[in-house]
Design a protein around this motif. Sequence first.
Motif, PDB file in Angstrom:
ATOM      1  N   PHE A   1       3.759  -9.036 -48.879  1.00  0.00           N
ATOM      2  CA  PHE A   1       3.417  -8.135 -47.769  1.00  0.00           C
ATOM      3  C   PHE A   1       3.374  -8.912 -46.471  1.00  0.00           C
ATOM      4  CE2 PHE A   1       0.730  -5.517 -45.102  1.00  0.00           C
ATOM      5  CZ  PHE A   1       0.970  -4.219 -45.520  1.00  0.00           C
ATOM      6  N   HIS A   2       4.244  -8.555 -45.525  1.00  0.00           N
ATOM      7  CA  HIS A   2       4.125  -9.160 -44.190  1.00  0.00           C
ATOM      8  C   HIS A   2       3.661  -8.107 -43.186  1.00  0.00           C
ATOM      9  CE1 HIS A   2       4.386 -11.745 -40.828  1.00  0.00           C
ATOM     10  NE2 HIS A   2       5.027 -10.780 -40.178  1.00  0.00           N
TER      11      HIS A   2
ATOM     12  N   ALA B   1      -6.722  -4.808 -35.183  1.00  0.00           N
ATOM     13  CA  ALA B   1      -7.638  -5.831 -35.704  1.00  0.00           C
ATOM     14  C   ALA B   1      -8.155  -5.399 -37.078  1.00  0.00           C
ATOM     15  CB  ALA B   1      -8.802  -6.038 -34.731  1.00  0.00           C
ATOM     16  N   SER B   2      -8.504  -4.112 -37.207  1.00  0.00           N
ATOM     17  CA  SER B   2      -8.985  -3.610 -38.508  1.00  0.00           C
ATOM     18  C   SER B   2      -7.922  -3.825 -39.572  1.00  0.00           C
ATOM     19  CB  SER B   2      -9.291  -2.109 -38.436  1.00  0.00           C
ATOM     20  OG  SER B   2     -10.083  -1.827 -37.337  1.00  0.00           O
ATOM     21  N   SER B   3      -6.663  -3.517 -39.212  1.00  0.00           N
ATOM     22  CA  SER B   3      -5.607  -3.661 -40.222  1.00  0.00           C
ATOM     23  C   SER B   3      -5.397  -5.130 -40.577  1.00  0.00           C
ATOM     24  CB  SER B   3      -4.306  -3.002 -39.754  1.00  0.00           C
ATOM     25  OG  SER B   3      -3.802  -3.622 -38.589  1.00  0.00           O
ATOM     26  N   ASP B   4      -5.493  -6.030 -39.598  1.00  0.00           N
ATOM     27  CA  ASP B   4      -5.375  -7.471 -39.903  1.00  0.00           C
ATOM     28  C   ASP B   4      -6.470  -7.889 -40.891  1.00  0.00           C
ATOM     29  OD1 ASP B   4      -3.564  -7.329 -37.812  1.00  0.00           O
ATOM     30  OD2 ASP B   4      -4.377  -9.037 -36.698  1.00  0.00           O
ATOM     31  N   HIS B   5      -7.697  -7.423 -40.646  1.00  0.00           N
ATOM     32  CA  HIS B   5      -8.815  -7.799 -41.526  1.00  0.00           C
ATOM     33  C   HIS B   5      -8.580  -7.273 -42.943  1.00  0.00           C
ATOM     34  CE1 HIS B   5     -11.011  -9.587 -38.335  1.00  0.00           C
ATOM     35  NE2 HIS B   5     -11.411  -8.480 -37.762  1.00  0.00           N
ATOM     36  N   LEU B   6      -8.054  -6.044 -43.040  1.00  0.00           N
ATOM     37  CA  LEU B   6      -7.769  -5.492 -44.370  1.00  0.00           C
ATOM     38  C   LEU B   6      -6.728  -6.339 -45.096  1.00  0.00           C
ATOM     39  CD1 LEU B   6      -7.638  -1.616 -43.778  1.00  0.00           C
ATOM     40  CD2 LEU B   6      -9.155  -2.848 -45.336  1.00  0.00           C
ATOM     41  N   VAL B   7      -5.674  -6.730 -44.366  1.00  0.00           N
ATOM     42  CA  VAL B   7      -4.600  -7.525 -44.986  1.00  0.00           C
ATOM     43  C   VAL B   7      -5.177  -8.833 -45.517  1.00  0.00           C
ATOM     44  CG1 VAL B   7      -2.415  -8.745 -44.537  1.00  0.00           C
ATOM     45  CG2 VAL B   7      -2.790  -6.458 -43.575  1.00  0.00           C
TER      46      VAL B   7
ATOM     47  N   VAL C   1       0.221 -12.263 -48.920  1.00  0.00           N
ATOM     48  CA  VAL C   1       0.377 -11.701 -47.567  1.00  0.00           C
ATOM     49  C   VAL C   1       0.653 -12.803 -46.544  1.00  0.00           C
ATOM     50  CG1 VAL C   1      -1.376  -9.960 -48.147  1.00  0.00           C
ATOM     51  CG2 VAL C   1      -2.016 -11.917 -46.747  1.00  0.00           C
ATOM     52  N   THR C   2       1.256 -12.401 -45.427  1.00  0.00           N
ATOM     53  CA  THR C   2       1.278 -13.197 -44.194  1.00  0.00           C
ATOM     54  C   THR C   2       1.073 -12.217 -43.046  1.00  0.00           C
ATOM     55  OG1 THR C   2       3.690 -13.030 -44.318  1.00  0.00           O
ATOM     56  CG2 THR C   2       2.733 -15.194 -44.831  1.00  0.00           C
ATOM     57  N   ILE C   3       0.620 -12.771 -41.917  1.00  0.00           N
ATOM     58  CA  ILE C   3       0.423 -11.945 -40.707  1.00  0.00           C
ATOM     59  C   ILE C   3       1.071 -12.682 -39.546  1.00  0.00           C
ATOM     60  CG2 ILE C   3      -1.293 -10.994 -39.094  1.00  0.00           C
ATOM     61  CD1 ILE C   3      -3.316 -10.887 -41.369  1.00  0.00           C
ATOM     62  N   SER C   4       1.739 -11.933 -38.653  1.00  0.00           N
ATOM     63  CA  SER C   4       2.157 -12.542 -37.382  1.00  0.00           C
ATOM     64  C   SER C   4       1.513 -11.755 -36.244  1.00  0.00           C
ATOM     65  CB  SER C   4       3.686 -12.567 -37.251  1.00  0.00           C
ATOM     66  OG  SER C   4       4.240 -11.303 -37.538  1.00  0.00           O
ATOM     67  N   ASN C   5       0.968 -12.489 -35.275  1.00  0.00           N
ATOM     68  CA  ASN C   5       0.374 -11.866 -34.073  1.00  0.00           C
ATOM     69  C   ASN C   5       1.237 -12.276 -32.893  1.00  0.00           C
ATOM     70  OD1 ASN C   5      -2.144 -12.574 -35.963  1.00  0.00           O
ATOM     71  ND2 ASN C   5      -2.609 -10.751 -34.787  1.00  0.00           N
ATOM     72  N   CYS C   6       1.928 -11.305 -32.326  1.00  0.00           N
ATOM     73  CA  CYS C   6       2.874 -11.688 -31.267  1.00  0.00           C
ATOM     74  C   CYS C   6       2.489 -11.059 -29.932  1.00  0.00           C
ATOM     75  CB  CYS C   6       4.286 -11.278 -31.641  1.00  0.00           C
ATOM     76  SG  CYS C   6       4.543  -9.546 -31.460  1.00  0.00           S
TER      77      CYS C   6
ATOM     78  N   ILE D   1       9.685 -13.270 -37.538  1.00  0.00           N
ATOM     79  CA  ILE D   1       9.169 -12.500 -38.681  1.00  0.00           C
ATOM     80  C   ILE D   1       9.946 -12.862 -39.947  1.00  0.00           C
ATOM     81  CG2 ILE D   1       8.950 -10.171 -39.671  1.00  0.00           C
ATOM     82  CD1 ILE D   1       8.577  -9.142 -36.777  1.00  0.00           C
ATOM     83  N   ASP D   2      11.259 -12.951 -39.803  1.00  0.00           N
ATOM     84  CA  ASP D   2      12.094 -13.272 -40.960  1.00  0.00           C
ATOM     85  C   ASP D   2      11.732 -14.654 -41.528  1.00  0.00           C
ATOM     86  OD1 ASP D   2      14.332 -12.821 -42.741  1.00  0.00           O
ATOM     87  OD2 ASP D   2      15.343 -14.393 -41.593  1.00  0.00           O
ATOM     88  N   LEU D   3      11.504 -15.618 -40.645  1.00  0.00           N
ATOM     89  CA  LEU D   3      11.131 -16.968 -41.098  1.00  0.00           C
ATOM     90  C   LEU D   3       9.789 -16.945 -41.830  1.00  0.00           C
ATOM     91  CD1 LEU D   3      11.857 -19.491 -38.199  1.00  0.00           C
ATOM     92  CD2 LEU D   3      12.575 -19.716 -40.581  1.00  0.00           C
ATOM     93  N   VAL D   4       8.834 -16.222 -41.263  1.00  0.00           N
ATOM     94  CA  VAL D   4       7.516 -16.149 -41.899  1.00  0.00           C
ATOM     95  C   VAL D   4       7.640 -15.461 -43.267  1.00  0.00           C
ATOM     96  CG1 VAL D   4       5.164 -15.238 -41.720  1.00  0.00           C
ATOM     97  CG2 VAL D   4       6.282 -16.184 -39.694  1.00  0.00           C
ATOM     98  N   LEU D   5       8.449 -14.404 -43.311  1.00  0.00           N
ATOM     99  CA  LEU D   5       8.634 -13.680 -44.576  1.00  0.00           C
ATOM    100  C   LEU D   5       9.197 -14.601 -45.657  1.00  0.00           C
ATOM    101  CD1 LEU D   5       8.795 -10.923 -46.106  1.00  0.00           C
ATOM    102  CD2 LEU D   5      11.130 -10.708 -45.199  1.00  0.00           C
TER     103      LEU D   5
END
Length: 334
Positions: free
Chosen positions: A117-118, A153-159, A170-175, A224-228
């Motif tokens: 899940f990214h 922010a809520s969704s980031d915390h859930l992830v 999972v990974t998260i990117s904040n851009c 995003i592709d690199l992080v994925l």
Amino acid sequence: MKILVTGGAGFIGSNFIHFILGTYPKDEVINLDLLTYASNLENLAVWKDDPRYRFVKGSITDAALVEPLVAECDAIVHFAAESHVDRSILDPSAFIETNVRGTYVLLEAAKKHGKRFHHVSTDEVFGSLGLDDAPFNERTPYDPRSPYSASKASSDHLVRAYFHTYNLPVTISNCSNNYGPYACPEKFIPLIITNLFEGKKVPVYGDGMQVRDWLYVSDHCRAIDLVLRQGKIGETYCVGGNGERPNIWIVKQLLSALGKDESSIEYVKDRAGHDRRYAIDFSKIERELGWRPSVTLEEGLKNTVAWFKENEVWWKNMKSGEYEKYYEKQYQKR
Ligand code: NAD
Ligand code: TYD
């Protein structure tokens, strides 16, 4: 890889689908999108008969629809969101429903089927910087200030919770703020360009000295592709454009590119709770994955103006119907 892209008919999602299908001949994409005001399937017309691409209309909040789609994919790249701060100020409800509950529904399906899940998120979760503050990085505390950024922010915390609690990969990117082809003309840069094409004024909120760090959308898709593919599971990556400028600088640059003068500027009442500055330190993704932005702001603005010039029918469509109703409401409030 078979990827479930949520929100693929929106601005960044459709650029990402072009990137994936154009870069990896064996990859497949399912695009799940509710087709809200921000979307346009025309963005992806070139792929519509390609067997590697499938479009499914529906909401990420619909668990019965989401689950079998998640089951048949290797990974989910989650863009679908209500994304406009001004709309979140007028009415936060859809932001909570899609950004928070929709992310939860996707996470549950990913957990059930053990899928990668990214999560595509924003620097706005970190709040507002002063002019002398250091840029945001992966350790900056969360301090969201608009209904939009609070919902992200809520969704980031859930992830992150699904990583820690259930071991979900999972990974998260904040851009930072994106711009480029297919950008919804409600947002700042495309709004200025299209208003100037229409001979209208450009609304500048407050004193126009708010600072954003502009990131060209193709650079974001590459990140995003690199992080994925290579990102470390459970980690967050901050993605910035090296493009910090005050809003008024952007306006003046576009006025000059389009041969207009400053009489086209209209200073209007400031946005409620307007964040003063966003800036991103992208040294982690640079160090660990070798990513850095490749398009300068000057070059990116030139490409964006050229794209909007060539795609008048596209943006005129986006600026009709629902958009007109929103704009009226937005201006009644001001
Ligand atoms: P966008 O508003 O252009 O597109 C969002 C897409 O999601 C649309 O196609 C819409 O139809 C779809 N969608 C909305 N609700 C849905 C639902 N319930 N179910 C399925 N689809 C739904 O957004 P964008 O600018 O492309 O942003 C994509 C993601 O990137 C968002 O998560 C946003 O928070 C994040 N982000 C955007 C920026 C930016 O500058 N645009 C910056 C940082 C992060
Ligand atoms: P926007 O594109 O809405 O992105 P965000 O609020 O997520 O950063 O706005 C970018 C900046 O431009 C922000 O400081 C608000 C400002 N702005 C204007 O001055 N006038 C406008 O008409 C819009 C839409 C935004």
